[in-house]
Design an enzyme around this catalytic site. Sequence first.
Site, PDB file in Angstrom:
ATOM      1  N   LEU A   1      -3.469   9.044   4.688  1.00  9.29           N
ATOM      2  CA  LEU A   1      -2.574   9.062   3.532  1.00  9.29           C
ATOM      3  C   LEU A   1      -1.307   9.840   3.872  1.00  9.29           C
ATOM      4  O   LEU A   1      -0.207   9.482   3.449  1.00  9.29           O
ATOM      5  CB  LEU A   1      -3.272   9.706   2.328  1.00  9.29           C
ATOM      6  CG  LEU A   1      -4.593   9.069   1.888  1.00  9.29           C
ATOM      7  CD1 LEU A   1      -5.113   9.740   0.617  1.00  9.29           C
ATOM      8  CD2 LEU A   1      -4.426   7.584   1.663  1.00  9.29           C
TER       9      LEU A   1
ATOM     10  N   SER B   1     -16.945   9.562   0.523  1.00 11.61           N
ATOM     11  CA  SER B   1     -15.879  10.438   1.005  1.00 11.61           C
ATOM     12  C   SER B   1     -16.376  11.506   1.969  1.00 11.61           C
ATOM     13  O   SER B   1     -17.441  12.100   1.785  1.00 11.61           O
ATOM     14  CB  SER B   1     -15.201  11.130  -0.183  1.00 11.61           C
ATOM     15  OG  SER B   1     -14.319  12.133   0.270  1.00 11.61           O
TER      16      SER B   1
ATOM     17  N   GLU C   1      -0.911   2.279   8.664  1.00 10.87           N
ATOM     18  CA  GLU C   1      -2.020   1.921   9.547  1.00 10.87           C
ATOM     19  C   GLU C   1      -1.722   0.693  10.395  1.00 10.87           C
ATOM     20  O   GLU C   1      -2.366   0.465  11.421  1.00 10.87           O
ATOM     21  CB  GLU C   1      -3.291   1.671   8.722  1.00 10.87           C
ATOM     22  CG  GLU C   1      -4.555   1.530   9.555  1.00 10.87           C
ATOM     23  CD  GLU C   1      -5.809   1.299   8.733  1.00 10.87           C
ATOM     24  OE1 GLU C   1      -6.880   1.086   9.345  1.00 10.87           O
ATOM     25  OE2 GLU C   1      -5.729   1.331   7.492  1.00 10.87           O
TER      26      GLU C   1
ATOM     27  N   GLY D   1       0.849  -1.185   0.000  1.00  6.83           N
ATOM     28  CA  GLY D   1       0.000   0.000   0.000  1.00  6.83           C
ATOM     29  C   GLY D   1       0.882   1.232   0.000  1.00  6.83           C
ATOM     30  O   GLY D   1       2.079   1.173  -0.312  1.00  6.83           O
ATOM     31  N   LEU D   2       0.327   2.364   0.374  1.00  9.09           N
ATOM     32  CA  LEU D   2       1.101   3.597   0.329  1.00  9.09           C
ATOM     33  C   LEU D   2       2.351   3.527   1.190  1.00  9.09           C
ATOM     34  O   LEU D   2       3.431   3.959   0.780  1.00  9.09           O
ATOM     35  CB  LEU D   2       0.222   4.774   0.766  1.00  9.09           C
ATOM     36  CG  LEU D   2      -0.791   5.250  -0.275  1.00  9.09           C
ATOM     37  CD1 LEU D   2      -1.679   6.332   0.305  1.00  9.09           C
ATOM     38  CD2 LEU D   2      -0.088   5.764  -1.528  1.00  9.09           C
ATOM     39  N   ALA D   3       2.222   2.991   2.412  1.00 11.28           N
ATOM     40  CA  ALA D   3       3.386   2.930   3.302  1.00 11.28           C
ATOM     41  C   ALA D   3       4.425   1.949   2.770  1.00 11.28           C
ATOM     42  O   ALA D   3       5.627   2.247   2.747  1.00 11.28           O
ATOM     43  CB  ALA D   3       2.949   2.542   4.712  1.00 11.28           C
ATOM     44  N   GLY D   4       3.984   0.762   2.342  1.00  5.80           N
ATOM     45  CA  GLY D   4       4.918  -0.250   1.880  1.00  5.80           C
ATOM     46  C   GLY D   4       5.554   0.084   0.547  1.00  5.80           C
ATOM     47  O   GLY D   4       6.773  -0.069   0.372  1.00  5.80           O
TER      48      GLY D   4
ATOM     49  N   ARG E   1     -14.804  12.987  12.860  1.00  2.00           N
ATOM     50  CA  ARG E   1     -15.572  11.805  12.494  1.00  2.00           C
ATOM     51  C   ARG E   1     -16.240  11.134  13.693  1.00  2.00           C
ATOM     52  O   ARG E   1     -17.364  10.648  13.585  1.00  2.00           O
ATOM     53  CB  ARG E   1     -14.660  10.799  11.778  1.00  2.00           C
ATOM     54  CG  ARG E   1     -14.213  11.289  10.420  1.00  2.00           C
ATOM     55  CD  ARG E   1     -13.231  10.340   9.776  1.00  2.00           C
ATOM     56  NE  ARG E   1     -12.904  10.802   8.432  1.00  2.00           N
ATOM     57  CZ  ARG E   1     -12.040  10.194   7.627  1.00  2.00           C
ATOM     58  NH1 ARG E   1     -11.424   9.098   8.041  1.00  2.00           N
ATOM     59  NH2 ARG E   1     -11.794  10.662   6.427  1.00  2.00           N
TER      60      ARG E   1
END
Length: 644
Positions: free
Chosen positions: A441, A270, A425, A28-31, A317
């Site tokens: 993100l 969203s 995450e 994902g974004l981190a990996g 949220r």
Amino acid sequence: MWTQHKFDDKLVNPSNRRKLEVIIVGTGLAGASAAATMGEAGYNVKTFFYQDSARRAHSIAAQGGINAAKNYNDDGDSTYRLFYDTVKGGDYRSRETNVYRLAEVSTNIIDQCVAQGVPFAREYGGYLDNRSFGGVQVARTFYAAGQTGQQLLIGAYQAMERQVAKGTVKEYKRHEMLEVIIKDDRARGIITRDMVTGALDTHLADVVVLATGGYGNVFFLSTNAMGCNVTATWRAHKKGAYFGNPCYTQIHPTCIPVSGDHQSKLTLMSESLRNDGRIWVPKNAADCDKDPRDIPEEARDYYLERIYPAFGNLVPRDIASRQAKNMCDEGRGVGPLVDEVDEHGNKRQMRRGVYLDFTAAMERMGEAAVKEKYGNLFDMYARITGEDPYKTPMRIYPAVHYTMGGLWVDYDLETSITGLYCTGEANFSDHGANRLGASSLMQCLADGYFVLPNTIRNYLAEGPFEKVDENDPAVVEARRSVEERINKFLSINGTRTVDSFHKELGRIMWEYCGMERSEAGLTKAIGLIRELKKEFWSNVKVLGAADTLNQSLEKAGRVADFIELGELMCIDALHRRESCGGHFRAESQTEDGEALRHDDEFAYVAAWEYGQDGLVSEDAANSPVLHKEDLVYKFIELKQRSYK
């Protein structure tokens, strides 16, 4: 602190980098960003992912945007304000130093992604556009229509693929990590299963990085992709990595409501829709089954605007979610009646939905402008519900979305196991008890592009480490434990499907450890989960064989870990006798129903060590061990949150 820390860390010279091997689990974004950056630096990187393409990581599902303190709108934003908003939004349960670092590097992320060609939205003059998100009063969220996560992931993916072509990164698709190898108290590799052939493989390295995302699917119904799971981090937890704040679960306020028992997941709309959409319910319960277009303005309750005039529909949220639940609990929910079970086990029917209305926005901006900003989201809603949101207000309701808990990591993103790092995450995160919109993100890319590549080299400077042989006892034991676990699943031959256990676990978690928790409910949940665990290991039926494609076997492993995680989540929630962010204890609230923290007792990270005998059991002596990391605030005053 971050600037000094980078200078103090040891360096690894380029020739030594070529001798070092790094395993990264998850793309994902981190990996993907970590793999791209470390491959670019010259390390030998292996990446593992269970999808058929690294581009299919769940990061693509993020819609609304990514925060950065650029202050392009000159509306008072700054690094410090982003830091303050994030700490406050997390209800003062995050590390001050980590969050400031996150705010500090946020601007670099935007520059990095623009250079990669990420198609952020732009104003007419060509400047990057911004919009607001919940919990803030400035516009700092950069976005690409309603598909920001997908575009950011393509940027990270293409950067990683460049390194694949150069030979510094090697990909292992359709591989699932099932165990971490610990040798001399250091993480030295992983055991994976080829999901196509069923073959078990051993992969050894100098360091291991987990970037495997969150565990929201413990609730069965969530906005997560069906494959999202906790297995990689739970395997590490059982080998000694502390699990931080597992009870902190974010409930997202703008999801398409549950429509029946047939569903296997929920769909996120969203949060950016809250910029222009107005949230309301009828003032009178008698109007709830009417067409919303027939309910006059004076009969509508725009409850967020009424209760929180300063922030209105842009409250954080957790607050927006709880108020939606409160409206429905009062009998003013909208949409079809759905079956549910109350806290006493009694069945009832409730309307679980509130309206998200764009009528005023279309009158102000015109339908074409609304379509330009939110068109793909409106189209998605129409395809799923069969309703036209341009003509009839959307119906939304809170759903499990993001998990603030995860493996405990230090400032360097290293877990309590030496040589095992965790990013995105999958770690217990910088978000505290609640994540503000558009900050996940930011954290994932901050970790992957800018934090981990700096901090991990301090560890790798000690290498190259002595090679580990595949016949080493530590490796043999790790592989044997995986084989025994697989054989156990296939040999039980019970009468219940894996999915039936997962659904039952999800119902327990949502009812007793969901939007509101209580001592009685959590105690009951722990007992129910322990009963479920016993039945699972004696009555689950897993079809097929081990040496082939077998999705039933994959699910069994993941659900077994979810059951144990669910128990720990309830134990953590029971222990934390306060309300903060996404963790709302019924016994701890203000007179007007807001979350009430107890800083004198609970201003710490709860880092749980696995039970002494390898089991989370009823026996107190074998139960998880709590380690407390005190949260020290030097630059922000702790106070009860107010968005009024």
